[in-house]
Write a protein that holds these residues in place. Structure first.
Motif, mmCIF file in Angstrom:
data_model
loop_
_atom_site.group_PDB
_atom_site.id
_atom_site.type_symbol
_atom_site.label_atom_id
_atom_site.label_comp_id
_atom_site.label_asym_id
_atom_site.label_seq_id
_atom_site.Cartn_x
_atom_site.Cartn_y
_atom_site.Cartn_z
ATOM 1 N N ASN A 133 0.784 -1.239 0.000
ATOM 2 C CA ASN A 133 0.000 0.000 0.000
ATOM 3 C C ASN A 133 0.812 1.282 0.000
ATOM 4 O O ASN A 133 0.255 2.371 -0.110
ATOM 5 N N GLY A 134 2.121 1.132 0.196
ATOM 6 C CA GLY A 134 2.960 2.305 0.101
ATOM 7 C C GLY A 134 3.133 3.099 1.386
ATOM 8 O O GLY A 134 2.540 2.791 2.417
ATOM 9 N N LEU A 135 3.957 4.108 1.271
ATOM 10 C CA LEU A 135 4.352 4.921 2.417
ATOM 11 C C LEU A 135 3.158 5.628 3.054
ATOM 12 O O LEU A 135 3.022 5.690 4.279
ATOM 13 N N GLU A 136 2.305 6.153 2.197
ATOM 14 C CA GLU A 136 1.158 6.922 2.685
ATOM 15 C C GLU A 136 0.297 6.098 3.644
ATOM 16 O O GLU A 136 -0.179 6.596 4.669
ATOM 17 N N ALA A 137 0.121 4.820 3.319
ATOM 18 C CA ALA A 137 -0.714 3.945 4.137
ATOM 19 C C ALA A 137 -0.155 3.776 5.551
ATOM 20 O O ALA A 137 -0.886 3.879 6.538
ATOM 21 N N ILE A 138 1.149 3.529 5.657
ATOM 22 C CA ILE A 138 1.714 3.331 6.992
ATOM 23 C C ILE A 138 1.800 4.662 7.740
ATOM 24 O O ILE A 138 1.678 4.708 8.953
ATOM 25 N N ARG A 139 1.943 5.732 7.003
ATOM 26 C CA ARG A 139 1.924 7.052 7.631
ATOM 27 C C ARG A 139 0.582 7.303 8.314
ATOM 28 O O ARG A 139 0.532 7.752 9.456
ATOM 29 N N LEU A 140 -0.477 7.022 7.577
ATOM 30 C CA LEU A 140 -1.822 7.238 8.108
ATOM 31 C C LEU A 140 -2.056 6.412 9.368
ATOM 32 O O LEU A 140 -2.637 6.880 10.341
ATOM 33 N N GLN A 141 -1.559 5.200 9.303
ATOM 34 C CA GLN A 141 -1.708 4.329 10.459
ATOM 35 C C GLN A 141 -0.990 4.902 11.677
ATOM 36 O O GLN A 141 -1.504 4.898 12.790
#
Length: 301
Positions: A133-141
């Motif tokens: 899912n990419g960087l953005e996904a783990i950032r949001l988490q």
RNA sequence: GGUGCCAUAGCUCAGUUGGUAGAGCAAUGGACUGAAAAUCCAUGUGUCCUUGGUUCGAUCCCGAGUGGCACCA
């Protein structure tokens, strides 16, 4: 007499091992290696493990003691070294800690906050998630689980985000709430000696040392661990470039050149880290006598 | 000796239909709390070979010179 740990740091290839050996003989003590790659028994040429005769002259600890298959980290190193020092100090004082792994040295000198050891299952899950899912996904988490740390981290650095998430998921608490930001007190004195020299000479030494490693059989050594190249300990200067050559992406000469390049970069990175530490006392490698004098005047000898 | 091609950042090269230039690598600075030799961020760099000419203006077009490469003798 007060227990003292003499810490010898400096960029790769500057001659830390040689000076530490001389010092250890003079002080009749042991050397603790703070080197995140010399600790692996499968590696020796590319990590510049000291020659047999040196290892026989002075007792070295944490050199080739674990396998590249083992999980290891700076915190474990902190624990292991403190335990080792407890054993050594009654009979050896001062003790020498030498190595270029900045984070490992820091873990021993200043300590790392107490977090649970990373669950490999959770780690691989998160890595998988990041890959999909990419960087953005783990950032949001992370933003959800620990908004405070989210505001502080380097949001472009996946490893930082991933690790914070690991801790959040394992403890059920925000990573930032477990970070004390305080340095640990040690039951011994720490005196730091930094080694540095003119940049151009350092680079010359590094370039030559790489050539020596190749002459000693670095390619053969890399071949012997090629099948393990997916392991983190093999994501290392001197090996990863040769693996690329084995894979056919670069030529043999390019591999050698890249090892030299990456070694120089590593040296620069080490200097960047050490520079900000005001407690380091800097010397040039040939100033052995000055170092001895300094230790005398610091009431260590 | 002749012909052709090339000459731009430390290196390899791109580019400007004429308004003084940009990528990669190298170099340099920084971050760093369990992957740390990992991971991430940021920053320059120039007589555009020399010299005449054309032009308001040349690194770019034209001539000459110098150096390099290739081919022919």
């Amino acid at each position: 007499m007060e227990k003292t740990l003499i810490v010898v740091v400096g960029p790769t290839g500057i001659g830390k091992s040689a000076i530490s050996l001389k010092l250890a003989q003079y002080l009749n003590t042991d050397i603790i290696s703070a080197d995140s790659r010399q600790i692996y028994r499968e590696l020796s040429i590319g990590t510049a493990v000291p020659p047999e005769k040196d290892l026989n002259t002075v007792t070295h600890h944490f050199i080739q003691t674990i396998s590249v298959n083992d999980y290891y980290n700076a915190s474990m190193f902190e624990t292991d070294v403190l335990k080792k020092l407890e054993q050594l100090f009654p009979s050896k004082n001062p003790v020498i800690l030498t190595g270029g792994s900045m984070f490992y040295v820091d873990a021993v000198c200043n300590g790392i906050d107490d977090f649970p050891t990373v669950d490999q299952e959770i780690r691989s899950q998160l890595i998988e998630e990041f890959a999909q899912n990419g960087l953005e996904a783990i950032r949001l988490q992370l933003k959800q689980l620990d908004p405070i740390y989210y505001g502080k981290v380097d949001l472009k650095n996946p490893k930082r985000i991933l690790h914070a998430l690991e801790i959040c998921l394992m403890t059920g608490k925000p990573y930032s709430s477990l970070r004390s930001g305080t340095l640990k007190e040690r039951p011994f004195r720490i005196v730091k000696i930094g080694l540095n020299m003119e940049r151009e000479n350092l680079y010359k030494r590094i370039n030559e040392r790489v050539l020596q490693m190749v002459a000693q059989g670095l390619f053969e050594e890399a071949r012997s661990v090629y099948h393990l190249k997916h392991l983190n300990p093999l994501n290392t200067v001197g090996y990863k470039e040769i693996f690329a050559y084995f894979d056919g992406t670069i030529t043999r000469d390019e591999a050698i050149e890249q090892i030299q390049n990456n070694s120089r970069k590593y040296a620069r990175k080490q200097l960047t880290w050490f520079r900000r530490d005001p407690t380091i006392n800097w010397f040039e490698p040939q100033q052995y006598n000055e170092i001895i004098n300094f230790l005398h005047s610091s009431n260590i000898l």
